[in-house]
Enzyme design. Structure first.
Site, short mmCIF file in Angstrom:
data_model
loop_
_atom_site.label_atom_id
_atom_site.label_comp_id
_atom_site.label_asym_id
_atom_site.label_seq_id
_atom_site.Cartn_x
_atom_site.Cartn_y
_atom_site.Cartn_z
N LYS A 112 122.73 88.39 20.83
CA LYS A 112 122.15 87.83 22.04
C LYS A 112 120.79 88.47 22.35
O LYS A 112 119.93 87.87 22.98
CB LYS A 112 123.08 88.02 23.25
CG LYS A 112 124.49 87.47 23.09
CD LYS A 112 124.52 85.97 22.86
CE LYS A 112 125.87 85.33 23.10
NZ LYS A 112 126.93 85.67 22.17
C1 LIG Z 1 127.98 84.89 21.62
C2 LIG Z 1 128.60 85.43 20.39
C3 LIG Z 1 129.08 84.59 19.38
C4 LIG Z 1 129.08 83.08 19.52
O1 LIG Z 1 127.77 82.55 19.52
P1 LIG Z 1 127.52 81.10 20.12
O2 LIG Z 1 126.05 80.93 20.08
O3 LIG Z 1 128.06 81.14 21.52
O4 LIG Z 1 128.26 80.16 19.27
C5 LIG Z 1 129.58 85.16 18.23
N1 LIG Z 1 129.64 86.50 18.08
C6 LIG Z 1 129.19 87.33 19.03
C7 LIG Z 1 129.30 88.80 18.81
C8 LIG Z 1 128.65 86.83 20.21
O5 LIG Z 1 128.21 87.68 21.15
#
Ligand SMILES: *Cc1c(COP(=O)(O)O)cnc(C)c1O
Length: 489
Positions: A112
Site C-alpha cells: 500500500k
Molecule cells: C491490500 C492487500 C492485498 C490485496 O490487494 P487488493 O489491491 O485489495 O486486491 C494483498 N496483500 C496485502 C498484504 C495487502 O495489504
C-alpha cells in the site's frame, strides 16, 4: 492527449484525472475509469534503463495526463525517496527458482506504501489545480494495511484530515498496533465491530450521501478516498508491473519481448487491476492469476460467472484479503463489456440479491485460491528450500500459482507479487515454519522471525509493542456516520 474519466455506472460527465483524484468516487456510486486506456508512447525497451522514478513519470503522465511535467515530477520525487529502505524501491528477488516482486520496502511494510506515499502529493496538487479551497477529509476503510499506509502518508499534511476504520477483530496484532499508535494531529482511527466489507460499504455510502456532503461543504470540508476506489491510488500501482518486467529481463530470466505471468494476492482487486492496465498499456503480460484465500468469491466468479457473497466470511491468516466485495472488479467488468448500464444493473443486483451473473470473456485473468493449509505449507516449503521467508498474503499467491501450474503445465515465467513484509504477520509465519510456535506472543514473534530469516527487524516496527496507544475508540458499524459528524464538528 488528455485522458478523460467517467463513472462505471452511467453518469455521463467527463472529468480530468485531477478531478477524479479529488472526488475519489462518482456521485452515482460508480468508480472512475479512463474512457480509453492509454498505450505507452515510448519505446518499451527504454524501461531497461530507467530508475523507478523515471519509469513512474513515463507511466503516470499517460494516466494523470492533466498534471504538468513539473507537478508530476515533484510528486514522484517526494514519494519515492529515503522513506523506502532500498534505492530500487521495488526489488525483484529470486528464491527457490521463483520470482518475487517485493513491494514492502516502504514505511509501513506493505505494498500500500507504493501508492500511498504519492497519493497525498497527487491529491494536494489536484486540489490546487482545481481551485478546491476546502479541507480534504480522507475517509478510509481498511482490511489492515491501507489504514496505516494512508495514516503515514497523510499525517500532518496541511489542510487534510484522515479518518480510518478498521475491523477491530480482523487485523493482525502488528497491523492493529501500527494504526492505534499513529501520531499526527490530523489523524483519527477507530475500530469497528464488523468486517472490512461493513466498513467499506459504510464509507462508500458516506461519499454518495448528498445531504452529509453539503452539510460538510458548508463547514469547509470535502471528502476524498485513500482506498483503491481512487484512481490516484490505482495509477501508481501500474508502474511496478513495468519495473518488475524490466528486472526480469535485466536478470536474464527472460528475453526482452517475452511474455510473463503475474500472480497477485487479491482482496479489493486494486493491485491486479493495475496489472491489467499495464497489460492493456502495452506490457508483455500473458496471464494475470488472481489469488484468493478461503474467502474465494473471486475464484468462484472466474470459474462460474456467478459473483455470490451469500457465504460465510472467513477470518484468515491473510486478513488484508478477507474481503467479499472486491470494489475494483467493477472497473474490470466495465472494461470488458464497455457498457455502463450493464455494470449499473450488476451492482444493483449485488446490493439487492447479494449476487450477480456475468461471464468474464477475458481469457487472461484467471482465478485460483489457496486454503489455510496450502498457504502455510507454501511458506514452509520455500523456507526449507531457500531460507527465504514470505508473508501469509504472498504465500496465498505462491500456493495458488503452484496449483495453477500443476493444472495447466504453463511454463511461462511468473512473478509473484509480494505484498507485505513477513514481519507484519510474524506469528503466523513462524507457526507455518514450525508448529512449536503456535502459542507464541505476537510481538515476541518478531525476534523469532528475525532469527529464522537472518534479517533485522525493520526500524518502523521494532519495539512497537512498547509505543503508546493513542487511538482507543471502538464503535458499532451503524455509528460510522455519526462518528464522522461528531469528529468534524
Ligand atoms: C491490500 C492487500 C492485498 C490485496 O490487494 P487488493 O489491491 O485489495 O486486491 C494483498 N496483500 C496485502 C498484504 C495487502 O495489504
Amino acid at each position: 492527449m488528455s485522458v478523460q474519466f467517467k463513472s462505471t455506472r452511467g453518469d455521463k460527465t467527463l472529468i480530468t484525472a485531477s478531478q477524479a483524484i479529488v472526488k475519489g468516487i462518482s456521485g452515482d456510486g460508480g468508480l472512475y475509469v479512463p474512457c480509453a486506456i492509454p498505450k505507452i508512447d515510448f519505446e518499451l525497451k527504454k524501461i531497461l534503463e530507467m530508475s523507478y522514478k523515471e519509469l513512474a513519470y513515463e507511466v503516470l503522465k499517460l494516466i494523470i495526463s492533466d498534471f504538468t511535467e513539473e507537478e508530476l515530477k515533484y510528486c514522484i520525487e517526494k514519494a519515492y525517496d529515503s522513506k523506502f529502505d532500498t534505492d530500487l524501491i521495488a526489488p525483484l528477488k529470486t528464491a527457490g527458482g521463483e520470482h518475487f516482486l517485493e513491494l514492502f520496502h516502504g514505511k509501513t511494510l506493505a505494498f500500500k506504501d507504493m501508492a500511498l506515499s504519492i497519493l497525498p502529493y497527487l491529491l494536494k496538487t489536484a486540489a490546487k489545480k482545481n481551485g478546491v479551497n476546502e479541507k480534504i477529509v480522507i475517509l478510509t476503510a481498511t482490511s489492515g494495511d491501507t489504514g496505516k499506509a494512508a495514516l503515514e502518508g497523510f499525517a500532518d499534511v496541511d489542510d487534510t484530515k484522515i479518518i480510518v476504520f478498521f475491523p477491530e477483530d480482523g487485523v493482525s496484532p502488528v497491523q492493529k498496533r501500527q494504526m492505534v499508535t499513529q501520531t499526527g494531529k490530523n489523524t483519527c482511527v477507530a475500530g469497528i465491530k464488523g468486517n472490512f466489507d461493513d466498513a467499506q460499504t459504510a464509507v462508500k455510502q458516506i461519499f454518495t450521501d448528498k445531504k452529509l456532503n453539503e452539510e460538510l461543504k458548508s463547514k469547509g470540508y470535502i471528502f476524498s478516498s485513500a482506498n483503491s476506489i481512487n484512481i490516484g491510488r490505482l495509477a501508481p500501482q501500474i508502474v511496478y508491473y513495468f519495473f518488475a518486467y524490466a528486472q526480469m529481463v535485466k536478470n536474464g530470466e527472460i528475453n526482452f519481448g517475452e511474455k510473463i505471468n503475474f500472480t497477485v494476492p487479491t482482496g479489493n482487486f486494486g493491485d491486479i487491476l493495475a496489472g491489467y492496465y499495464a497489460k492493456e498499456m502495452g506490457l508483455p503480460v500473458d496471464k494475470l492469476i488472481c489469488a484468493s484465500n478461503d474467502n474465494k468469491v473471486l475464484y468462484d466468479f472466474f470459474k462460474t460467472g456467478i459473483y455470490n457473497i451469500n457465504r460465510e466470511f472467513v477470518v484468515t491468516s491473510s486478513p488484508s484479503m478477507d474481503i467479499l466485495i472486491s470494489s475494483n472488479l467493477e472497473r474490470l467488468l466495465y472494461h470488458i463489456c464497455e457498457n455502463t448500464e450493464t455494470v449499473k444493473s450488476l451492482m444493483e443486483n449485488l446490493g439487492s440479491d447479494k449476487k450477480y451473473d456475468f461471464k468474464v470473456s477475458s481469457d487472461y485473468v484467471i482465478g485460483e485460491y489457496a486454503s489455510h493449509k496450502e498457504t502455510f505449507d507454501a511458506i514452509k516449503e520455500l523456507y526449507d528450500k531457500s531460507g527465504y521467508i514470505i508473508d501469509t498474503h504472498t504465500a496465498v499467491a505462491f500456493a495458488a500459482y503452484k496449483k495453477y501450474k500443476d493444472k495447466t503445465k504453463d511454463e511461462t515465467k511468473n512473478v509473484v507479487v509480494s505484498t507485505a513484509s513477513p514481519y507484519k504477520f510474524a506469528k503466523d509465519v513462524c507457526r507455518a515454519i514450525d508448529s512449536k510456535y503456535d502459542s507464541l506472543d505476537p510481538f515476541e514473534a518478531l525476534d523469532i522471525l528475525s532469527d529464522l530469516w537472518k534479517e533485522d527487524i525493520p526500524k518502523t516496527i521494532k519495539g512497537i509493542d512498547k509505543r503508546e496507544i493513542l487511538h482507543k475508540t471502538v464503535i458499532e458499524k451503524s455509528e460510522i456516520k455519526t462518528f464522522i459528524q461528531n469528529y468534524l464538528h
